[in-house]
Design a protein around this motif. Structure first.
Motif, short mmCIF file in Angstrom:
data_model
loop_
_atom_site.label_atom_id
_atom_site.label_comp_id
_atom_site.label_asym_id
_atom_site.label_seq_id
_atom_site.Cartn_x
_atom_site.Cartn_y
_atom_site.Cartn_z
N MET A 1 -11.82 5.42 42.49
CA MET A 1 -12.91 5.67 43.44
C MET A 1 -13.90 6.65 42.82
O MET A 1 -13.52 7.69 42.29
N SER A 2 -15.20 6.31 42.86
CA SER A 2 -16.24 7.18 42.32
C SER A 2 -16.33 8.46 43.14
O SER A 2 -16.16 8.46 44.35
N THR A 3 -16.61 9.58 42.45
CA THR A 3 -16.78 10.86 43.12
C THR A 3 -18.24 11.27 43.15
O THR A 3 -18.57 12.44 43.30
N VAL A 4 -19.14 10.32 43.03
CA VAL A 4 -20.57 10.61 43.07
C VAL A 4 -20.95 11.12 44.46
O VAL A 4 -20.62 10.51 45.48
N GLU A 5 -21.66 12.25 44.49
CA GLU A 5 -22.15 12.80 45.75
C GLU A 5 -23.53 12.23 46.05
O GLU A 5 -24.39 12.17 45.17
N HIS A 6 -23.75 11.82 47.29
CA HIS A 6 -25.04 11.25 47.69
C HIS A 6 -25.87 12.32 48.38
O HIS A 6 -25.44 12.95 49.34
N LEU A 7 -27.10 12.50 47.87
CA LEU A 7 -28.01 13.48 48.43
C LEU A 7 -29.19 12.77 49.08
O LEU A 7 -29.73 11.81 48.54
N LEU A 8 -29.58 13.26 50.25
CA LEU A 8 -30.74 12.73 50.96
C LEU A 8 -31.92 13.67 50.78
O LEU A 8 -31.81 14.87 51.03
#
Length: 330
Positions: A1-8
């Motif tokens: 599972m990717s641990t990429v954080e999504h920023l808005l």
């Protein structure tokens, strides 16, 4: 599972910000709203670790060319891998010097990005023409068709105005929508808010409407529920956009079960290949006649709730996650 954080990035009412929130939310990933401007984004990037993903258009980075250039420079200083989904790709049809200025911004964004996604094949082609780097993935704009999409013409539609949807600015070509509405003796309702700095445009539209003897109104920002209510009262939905690389506004008509009259352009033709039933596609000289024909046959503006050929938000979220899983480990 990717641990990429999504920023808005940007105000919640902006279409790109709303899209990013919807897609990230559908996949239940880590999501953080960093604020309205690029400096907030840069500060967040400097304070954390690990890969991040952001949906970006240059208009979310600053209010003018100097502010945007400064913002991109700040983003380039971060050591964190930044994966970008780029929106509103510049195109020559915008005219010089706007195109040249925006092209330079997007080239710099591509240079600093760990990976690049776009929302249409047209956007991919535009971006790859102006940079030497291939786009990592195309994740089409999703359209989630409402279960409440109308199956028949209603009295409200019969007496309603022509409708145009989204932020009101010159690129949405509202003057063409008003001209078409006036020719059939109907008013124009703009479902959305005025774009920042475009108050004079609305004054011009109101003057044009007054001379034609019809009304031109703007609703301001609408919640999703209120937008559905407004769409249900429109006679003919239109989208006479001239220079778009992808459009959530057109998708919003389709999601509500309406078939808009739209101007032919590469992205519209791309969407029409996937879902030809969803649009009435015309060339600019035919636009007014097509709106008039639709007003005489309002059933032609309904899709019956069809959804074949469209991508759902859940599907888009899954595809985006799969792409980020691969590129974040490269």
């Amino acid at each position: 599972m990717s641990t990429v954080e999504h920023l808005l990035l940007g105000p919640p009412t902006h279409g790109v910000t709303h899209h990013g929130r919807s897609v990230a939310g559908a996949h239940r990933v880590s999501l953080r709203h960093v604020g309205p401007g690029a400096r907030d984004l840069a500060a967040t990037l400097r304070s954390g670790q690990g890969d991040v993903h952001v949906h970006v258009t240059d208009h979310l980075l600053g209010d003018d060319a100097d502010a945007i250039a400064l913002a991109v420079g700040e983003l380039a200083t971060t050591a964190r891998p930044v994966h970008l989904t780029l929106h509103d790709i510049p195109q020559p049809a915008e005219g010089e010097p706007r195109f040249a200025r925006r092209r330079e911004t997007y080239r710099r964004l591509v240079d600093l990005a760990a990976s690049i996604q776009v929302c249409s094949e047209h956007e991919r082609d535009l971006l790859e023409e102006m940079t030497s780097r291939p786009v990592d993935a195309v994740v089409r704009l999703p359209v989630d068709v409402s279960q409440l999409a109308p199956s028949r013409v209603t009295r409200r539609m019969q007496v309603g105005p022509v409708g145009a949807l989204g932020f009101v600015h010159p690129g949405k070509n509202p003057g063409a929508a008003l001209t078409a509405a006036a020719r059939i003796g109907r008013g124009l309702r703009l479902l959305g808010a005025l774009g920042p700095g475009h108050e004079a445009l609305f004054e011009e539209l109101q003057m044009q409407a007054m001379q034609a003897g019809v009304a031109c109104t703007v609703t301001g920002h609408l919640t999703e529920k209120r937008m559905d209510e407004q769409i249900a009262g429109v006679s003919v939905p239109v989208a006479p956009y001239r220079h778009i690389s992808a459009s959530g506004s057109i998708g919003r008509w389709i999601a509500a079960g309406r078939r808009p009259v739209v101007l032919r352009n590469p992205w519209v033709e791309e969407l029409a290949r996937h879902a030809p039933w969803a649009l009435t596609v015309v060339d600019p000289p035919e636009f007014c006649d097509a709106v008039a024909a639709a007003s005489e046959n309002l059933a032609s503006t309904l899709t019956g709730g069809r959804r074949d050929g469209l991508l759902t938000t859940e599907q888009a979220a899954r595809t985006q996650a799969e792409v980020l899983e691969v590129v974040s480990r490269a």
